[in-house]
Design a protein around this motif. Structure first.
Motif, mmCIF file in Angstrom:
data_model
loop_
_atom_site.group_PDB
_atom_site.id
_atom_site.type_symbol
_atom_site.label_atom_id
_atom_site.label_comp_id
_atom_site.label_asym_id
_atom_site.label_seq_id
_atom_site.Cartn_x
_atom_site.Cartn_y
_atom_site.Cartn_z
ATOM 1 N N TYR A 1 90.021 -9.408 48.198
ATOM 2 C CA TYR A 1 90.803 -8.209 48.474
ATOM 3 C C TYR A 1 90.471 -7.067 47.500
ATOM 4 N N MET A 2 90.767 -5.859 47.959
ATOM 5 C CA MET A 2 90.563 -4.680 47.103
ATOM 6 C C MET A 2 91.276 -4.857 45.763
ATOM 7 N N GLY A 3 90.583 -4.536 44.681
ATOM 8 C CA GLY A 3 91.207 -4.586 43.363
ATOM 9 C C GLY A 3 91.141 -5.947 42.687
ATOM 10 N N GLY B 1 88.565 -7.442 41.502
ATOM 11 C CA GLY B 1 87.627 -7.454 40.369
ATOM 12 C C GLY B 1 86.198 -7.822 40.745
ATOM 13 N N LYS B 2 85.829 -7.635 42.015
ATOM 14 C CA LYS B 2 84.480 -8.043 42.452
ATOM 15 C C LYS B 2 83.379 -7.292 41.698
ATOM 16 N N SER B 3 83.552 -5.996 41.512
ATOM 17 C CA SER B 3 82.504 -5.217 40.834
ATOM 18 C C SER B 3 82.444 -5.563 39.345
ATOM 19 N N THR C 1 78.058 -3.219 47.404
ATOM 20 C CA THR C 1 77.853 -2.642 48.746
ATOM 21 C C THR C 1 78.502 -1.253 48.867
ATOM 22 N N ASP C 2 79.685 -1.078 48.271
ATOM 23 C CA ASP C 2 80.336 0.247 48.348
ATOM 24 C C ASP C 2 79.471 1.316 47.673
ATOM 25 N N ASP C 3 78.989 1.010 46.459
ATOM 26 C CA ASP C 3 78.157 1.990 45.733
ATOM 27 C C ASP C 3 76.897 2.305 46.525
ATOM 28 N N SER D 1 81.342 10.101 49.908
ATOM 29 C CA SER D 1 82.288 9.128 49.344
ATOM 30 C C SER D 1 82.818 8.250 50.492
ATOM 31 N N ILE D 2 83.358 7.095 50.128
ATOM 32 C CA ILE D 2 83.919 6.204 51.155
ATOM 33 C C ILE D 2 85.077 6.888 51.877
ATOM 34 N N GLU D 3 85.857 7.635 51.112
ATOM 35 C CA GLU D 3 86.972 8.384 51.696
ATOM 36 C C GLU D 3 86.457 9.339 52.784
ATOM 37 N N ALA E 1 82.134 3.261 61.853
ATOM 38 C CA ALA E 1 80.840 3.706 61.316
ATOM 39 C C ALA E 1 80.636 3.124 59.917
ATOM 40 N N PHE E 2 81.728 3.073 59.130
ATOM 41 C CA PHE E 2 81.641 2.487 57.788
ATOM 42 C C PHE E 2 81.255 1.008 57.886
ATOM 43 N N ARG E 3 81.884 0.293 58.816
ATOM 44 C CA ARG E 3 81.605 -1.150 58.960
ATOM 45 C C ARG E 3 80.149 -1.388 59.381
ATOM 46 N N LYS E 4 79.635 -0.497 60.237
ATOM 47 C CA LYS E 4 78.242 -0.631 60.677
ATOM 48 C C LYS E 4 77.310 -0.456 59.468
ATOM 49 N N CYS F 1 80.843 -7.458 47.329
ATOM 50 C CA CYS F 1 81.030 -6.991 48.713
ATOM 51 C C CYS F 1 82.319 -6.181 48.832
ATOM 52 N N GLY F 2 82.292 -5.125 49.614
ATOM 53 C CA GLY F 2 83.523 -4.392 49.914
ATOM 54 C C GLY F 2 84.547 -5.354 50.520
ATOM 55 N N GLY F 3 85.829 -5.080 50.295
ATOM 56 C CA GLY F 3 86.891 -6.008 50.698
ATOM 57 C C GLY F 3 86.904 -6.372 52.171
ATOM 58 N N GLY F 4 86.422 -5.473 53.023
ATOM 59 C CA GLY F 4 86.477 -5.748 54.463
ATOM 60 C C GLY F 4 85.187 -6.337 55.018
ATOM 61 N N LEU F 5 84.187 -6.500 54.171
ATOM 62 C CA LEU F 5 82.874 -6.960 54.664
ATOM 63 C C LEU F 5 82.917 -8.326 55.365
ATOM 64 N N VAL G 1 89.773 5.944 45.501
ATOM 65 C CA VAL G 1 90.548 6.200 46.723
ATOM 66 C C VAL G 1 90.174 5.144 47.752
ATOM 67 N N ARG G 2 91.197 4.417 48.234
ATOM 68 C CA ARG G 2 90.946 3.392 49.247
ATOM 69 C C ARG G 2 91.642 3.817 50.535
ATOM 70 N N PRO G 3 90.861 4.306 51.512
ATOM 71 C CA PRO G 3 91.451 4.892 52.710
ATOM 72 C C PRO G 3 92.462 3.985 53.412
ATOM 73 N N LEU G 4 92.232 2.663 53.382
ATOM 74 C CA LEU G 4 93.131 1.771 54.116
ATOM 75 C C LEU G 4 94.487 1.608 53.420
ATOM 76 N N LEU G 5 94.576 2.073 52.172
ATOM 77 C CA LEU G 5 95.848 1.955 51.448
ATOM 78 C C LEU G 5 96.439 3.327 51.129
ATOM 79 N N THR H 1 96.521 -10.937 57.157
ATOM 80 C CA THR H 1 95.634 -10.801 58.321
ATOM 81 C C THR H 1 94.187 -11.148 57.951
ATOM 82 N N ARG H 2 93.878 -11.076 56.670
ATOM 83 C CA ARG H 2 92.496 -11.331 56.259
ATOM 84 C C ARG H 2 92.250 -12.745 55.756
ATOM 85 N N ARG H 3 93.336 -13.484 55.516
ATOM 86 C CA ARG H 3 93.189 -14.783 54.842
ATOM 87 C C ARG H 3 92.172 -15.690 55.531
HETATM 88 C C1 S3P Z 1 87.777 -1.911 51.918
HETATM 89 C C2 S3P Z 1 87.525 -2.165 50.586
HETATM 90 C C3 S3P Z 1 86.873 -1.178 49.708
HETATM 91 C C4 S3P Z 1 85.942 -0.282 50.522
HETATM 92 C C5 S3P Z 1 86.700 0.356 51.644
HETATM 93 C C6 S3P Z 1 87.322 -0.672 52.597
HETATM 94 C C7 S3P Z 1 88.488 -2.938 52.719
HETATM 95 O O1 S3P Z 1 86.095 -1.855 48.716
HETATM 96 O O2 S3P Z 1 84.867 -1.012 51.024
HETATM 97 O O3 S3P Z 1 87.708 1.190 51.107
HETATM 98 O O4 S3P Z 1 88.494 -2.858 53.951
HETATM 99 O O5 S3P Z 1 89.049 -3.874 52.089
HETATM 100 P P1 S3P Z 1 86.759 -2.646 47.475
HETATM 101 O O6 S3P Z 1 87.149 -3.991 47.970
HETATM 102 O O7 S3P Z 1 85.640 -2.721 46.487
HETATM 103 O O8 S3P Z 1 87.911 -1.847 46.988
#
Ligand code: S3P
Length: 187
Positions: A12-14, A16-18, A35-37, A46-48, A58-61, A83-87, A123-127, A146-148
């Motif tokens: 999940y976001m936050g 500590g993956k990076s 992956t985000d960088d 920016s991701i935002e 488009a971001f997921r693609k 990996c980004g949290g939603g990957l 900035v995390r658009p989904l939050l 929902t992600r578990r």
């Molecule tokens: C997302 C996580 C973010 C980033 C984007 C979407 C997600 O990365 O990819 O905002 O869907 O969980 P981090 O997990 O590095 O915050």
């Protein structure tokens, strides 16, 4: 004992993956890919901005494109991929992780996640809609549920990042990674 060629960090976001990824790559003397960088570098946005102008699809693609690019890059000493949290939500990404990576899910409590998300300034658009700490906690807990399933099916192991200190986190990943690689080599 051999270290896996690719170690992917998911969660999940936050969580500590990076931070863990960078430290692990130093310890293993291997390449580090976030992956985000890389998406930001590749698109110049920016991701935002990508979410706002092009939409989440488009971001997921782009995420899948970047993951493939990382896995195709030649690397003698292996790679650590944050990996980004939603990957791991996409089937294609799950298959890429399963085929090419030792995948580690980093986990920690919702309280710690919320504190880190509030403190790190990303900035995390989904939050973005969560107006205060309580709303953020609620959103985190809902999204985590929902992600578990996706995280659990993608991960080879889970490692705590709030109870263990950084050295213990790195040692756990390396120890289980070696066991995973040895089992793979025997198959
Ligand atoms: C997302 C996580 C973010 C980033 C984007 C979407 C997600 O990365 O990819 O905002 O869907 O969980 P981090 O997990 O590095 O915050």
């Amino acid at each position: 004992m051999a270290t896996p060629q690719n170690i992917a960090l998911i969660g999940y976001m936050g969580v500590g993956k990076s931070t863990v990824g960078r430290a692990l790559s130093h310890k293993l003397h291997c390449g580090f890919y976030d992956t985000d960088d890389m998406i930001v570098q590749d698109t110049g946005k920016s991701i935002e901005k990508i979410f706002a102008e092009d939409g989440e699809a488009a971001f997921r693609k782009k995420e899948t494109e970047i993951l493939k690019k990382i896995l195709e890059t030649s690397s003698e000493n292996g790679r650590v991929i944050a990996c980004g949290g939603g990957l791991p939500l996409s089937k294609e990404n799950q298959e890429l992780l399963k085929a090419h990576c030792f995948t580690v899910e980093l986990i920690c409590s919702d309280d710690v996640l919320a504190e880190r998300i509030e403190a790190d300034g990303t900035v995390r658009p989904l939050l973005a809609k969560a107006a205060n700490h309580e709303a953020l906690l609620k959103e985190i807990s809902k999204m985590k549920m929902t992600r578990r399933f996706y995280y659990e099916s993608a991960a080879d192991i889970k490692v705590e990042t709030d109870i263990l200190d950084m050295d213990d986190v790195l040692d756990s990943i390396m120890l289980f990674g070696e066991m995973w690689q040895n089992r793979r080599d025997r198959m």
